[in-house]
Design a protein around this motif. Structure first.
Motif, short mmCIF file in Angstrom:
data_model
loop_
_atom_site.label_atom_id
_atom_site.label_comp_id
_atom_site.label_asym_id
_atom_site.label_seq_id
_atom_site.Cartn_x
_atom_site.Cartn_y
_atom_site.Cartn_z
N ARG A 82 34.96 43.49 36.13
CA ARG A 82 36.37 43.70 36.45
C ARG A 82 37.27 42.90 35.52
NH1 ARG A 82 40.03 40.80 38.41
NH2 ARG A 82 38.61 39.22 39.16
N GLU A 83 36.93 41.63 35.31
CA GLU A 83 37.72 40.77 34.42
C GLU A 83 37.73 41.31 33.00
OE1 GLU A 83 37.89 36.12 32.96
OE2 GLU A 83 36.74 36.65 34.73
N ASN A 86 40.01 44.33 32.87
CA ASN A 86 41.42 43.91 32.94
C ASN A 86 41.89 43.31 31.62
OD1 ASN A 86 41.70 44.77 35.57
ND2 ASN A 86 41.35 42.76 36.46
N GLU A 87 41.04 42.52 30.98
CA GLU A 87 41.40 41.94 29.68
C GLU A 87 41.58 43.03 28.63
OE1 GLU A 87 38.52 38.97 28.65
OE2 GLU A 87 39.20 37.61 30.23
N SER A 90 44.85 44.72 29.25
CA SER A 90 45.92 43.80 28.86
C SER A 90 46.10 43.76 27.34
CB SER A 90 45.63 42.40 29.41
OG SER A 90 46.63 41.50 29.02
#
Length: 100
Positions: A82-83, A86-87, A90
């Motif tokens: 997930r991280e 998201n990165e 972004s």
């Protein structure tokens, strides 16, 4: 075995066709007795095994409740994925629109 599950349900769980060969395999698998163990190092560096075969999420023993660390690993791995996603989103939103 505890629930007298049908062999068809095992095939459905693994998304395999219910052929005659799979029927025999699934029925045979359901007739077996399986044990699950967790392994960990003790304070002296020796490996210790623990029977966690009940795989009871309500157990007071965290080794049993957490399926020998599998649930913690799955949660941690999911969080990392997930991280990373998201990165990536972004970074993409911070790039100028004419960038590849």
């Amino acid at each position: 075995q505890d629930y007298d599950a049908r062999w068809q349900l095992l095939c459905a769980a693994f998304e395999v066709d219910t052929t005659q060969q799979m029927q025999r395999l699934a029925a045979d698998a359901l007739s077996k007795v399986y044990r699950a163990y967790s392994f960990e190092f003790d304070s002296e560096g020796r490996v210790r095994s623990h029977d966690i075969s009940t795989l009871d999420p309500g157990s007071e023993d965290e080794r049993v409740a957490g399926w020998g660390g599998l649930t913690a690993f799955s949660s941690r791995f999911g969080e990392v994925v997930r991280e990373a996603a998201n990165e990536a989103v972004s970074r993409k939103s911070q790039q100028p629109e004419d960038s590849p």
